[in-house]
Design a protein around this motif. Structure first.
Motif, PDB file in Angstrom:
ATOM      1  N   PRO A   1      65.479  26.869  17.144  1.00  0.00           N
ATOM      2  CA  PRO A   1      66.624  27.766  16.642  1.00  0.00           C
ATOM      3  C   PRO A   1      66.238  29.233  17.479  1.00  0.00           C
ATOM      4  CG  PRO A   1      65.449  26.936  14.850  1.00  0.00           C
ATOM      5  CD  PRO A   1      64.810  26.411  15.859  1.00  0.00           C
ATOM      6  N   ALA A   2      67.508  29.723  17.996  1.00  0.00           N
ATOM      7  CA  ALA A   2      67.066  30.971  18.781  1.00  0.00           C
ATOM      8  C   ALA A   2      66.953  32.161  17.671  1.00  0.00           C
ATOM      9  CB  ALA A   2      68.458  31.455  19.385  1.00  0.00           C
ATOM     10  N   PRO A   3      66.115  32.907  17.725  1.00  0.00           N
ATOM     11  CA  PRO A   3      65.651  34.049  16.830  1.00  0.00           C
ATOM     12  C   PRO A   3      66.791  35.057  16.620  1.00  0.00           C
ATOM     13  CG  PRO A   3      64.654  34.484  18.823  1.00  0.00           C
ATOM     14  CD  PRO A   3      65.173  32.972  19.046  1.00  0.00           C
ATOM     15  N   PRO A   4      66.985  35.682  15.538  1.00  0.00           N
ATOM     16  CA  PRO A   4      68.217  36.540  15.508  1.00  0.00           C
ATOM     17  C   PRO A   4      68.574  37.611  16.699  1.00  0.00           C
ATOM     18  CG  PRO A   4      66.939  36.482  13.455  1.00  0.00           C
ATOM     19  CD  PRO A   4      66.200  35.788  14.766  1.00  0.00           C
ATOM     20  N   ASN A   5      67.608  38.352  17.453  1.00  0.00           N
ATOM     21  CA  ASN A   5      67.729  39.068  18.279  1.00  0.00           C
ATOM     22  C   ASN A   5      68.234  38.440  19.491  1.00  0.00           C
ATOM     23  OD1 ASN A   5      65.299  38.020  18.808  1.00  0.00           O
ATOM     24  ND2 ASN A   5      64.644  39.495  20.187  1.00  0.00           N
ATOM     25  N   GLU A   6      67.824  37.409  19.808  1.00  0.00           N
ATOM     26  CA  GLU A   6      68.631  36.480  21.023  1.00  0.00           C
ATOM     27  C   GLU A   6      69.914  35.915  20.596  1.00  0.00           C
ATOM     28  OE1 GLU A   6      67.334  36.173  23.856  1.00  0.00           O
ATOM     29  OE2 GLU A   6      65.393  37.029  23.478  1.00  0.00           O
ATOM     30  N   THR A   7      70.210  35.629  19.548  1.00  0.00           N
ATOM     31  CA  THR A   7      71.731  35.145  19.024  1.00  0.00           C
ATOM     32  C   THR A   7      72.615  36.312  19.151  1.00  0.00           C
ATOM     33  OG1 THR A   7      70.491  33.480  17.508  1.00  0.00           O
ATOM     34  CG2 THR A   7      72.877  34.275  16.787  1.00  0.00           C
ATOM     35  N   LEU A   8      72.021  37.384  18.902  1.00  0.00           N
ATOM     36  CA  LEU A   8      73.087  38.635  18.818  1.00  0.00           C
ATOM     37  C   LEU A   8      73.163  38.970  20.411  1.00  0.00           C
ATOM     38  CD1 LEU A   8      74.514  41.053  17.433  1.00  0.00           C
ATOM     39  CD2 LEU A   8      72.332  42.348  17.537  1.00  0.00           C
ATOM     40  N   ARG A   9      72.234  39.039  21.272  1.00  0.00           N
ATOM     41  CA  ARG A   9      72.447  39.270  22.727  1.00  0.00           C
ATOM     42  C   ARG A   9      73.304  38.365  23.117  1.00  0.00           C
ATOM     43  NH1 ARG A   9      67.184  40.019  25.881  1.00  0.00           N
ATOM     44  NH2 ARG A   9      66.699  41.113  24.050  1.00  0.00           N
TER      45      ARG A   9
END
Length: 79
Positions: free
Chosen positions: A58-66
């Motif tokens: 899973p992508a971490p939250p900061n990467e998902t937001l980016r």
């Protein structure tokens, strides 16, 4: 699609979520689960690539937001 074989207990993401290809660190949106592969598309569009389930997390939250910001910026530029 070759080279993608399912592995027992491997993370299988939901279509539409973001995941990381552990082989090279690229983040992509999950577009399909096909023939034992997870198909990812880069944020902002582009050519999809196949990832064996054992190489995805899973992508971490900061990467998902980016990635979501990249998608929104792309959508605003379209006619």
């Amino acid at each position: 699609m070759s080279g993608c074989a399912g592995e027992g207990g491997a993370f299988v993401p939901d279509v539409g979520t973001y995941a990381v290809d552990s082989r090279d660190g690229r983040v992509g949106q999950v577009m399909a689960l096909d023939d034992g592969c997870v198909q990812l598309r880069p944020p902002g569009g582009g050519v999809e690539w196949d990832v064996p389930p054992g190489w995805i997390h899973p992508a971490p939250p900061n990467e998902t937001l980016r990635a979501k910001v990249t998608e929104l910026n792309r959508a605003r530029r379209l006619p």
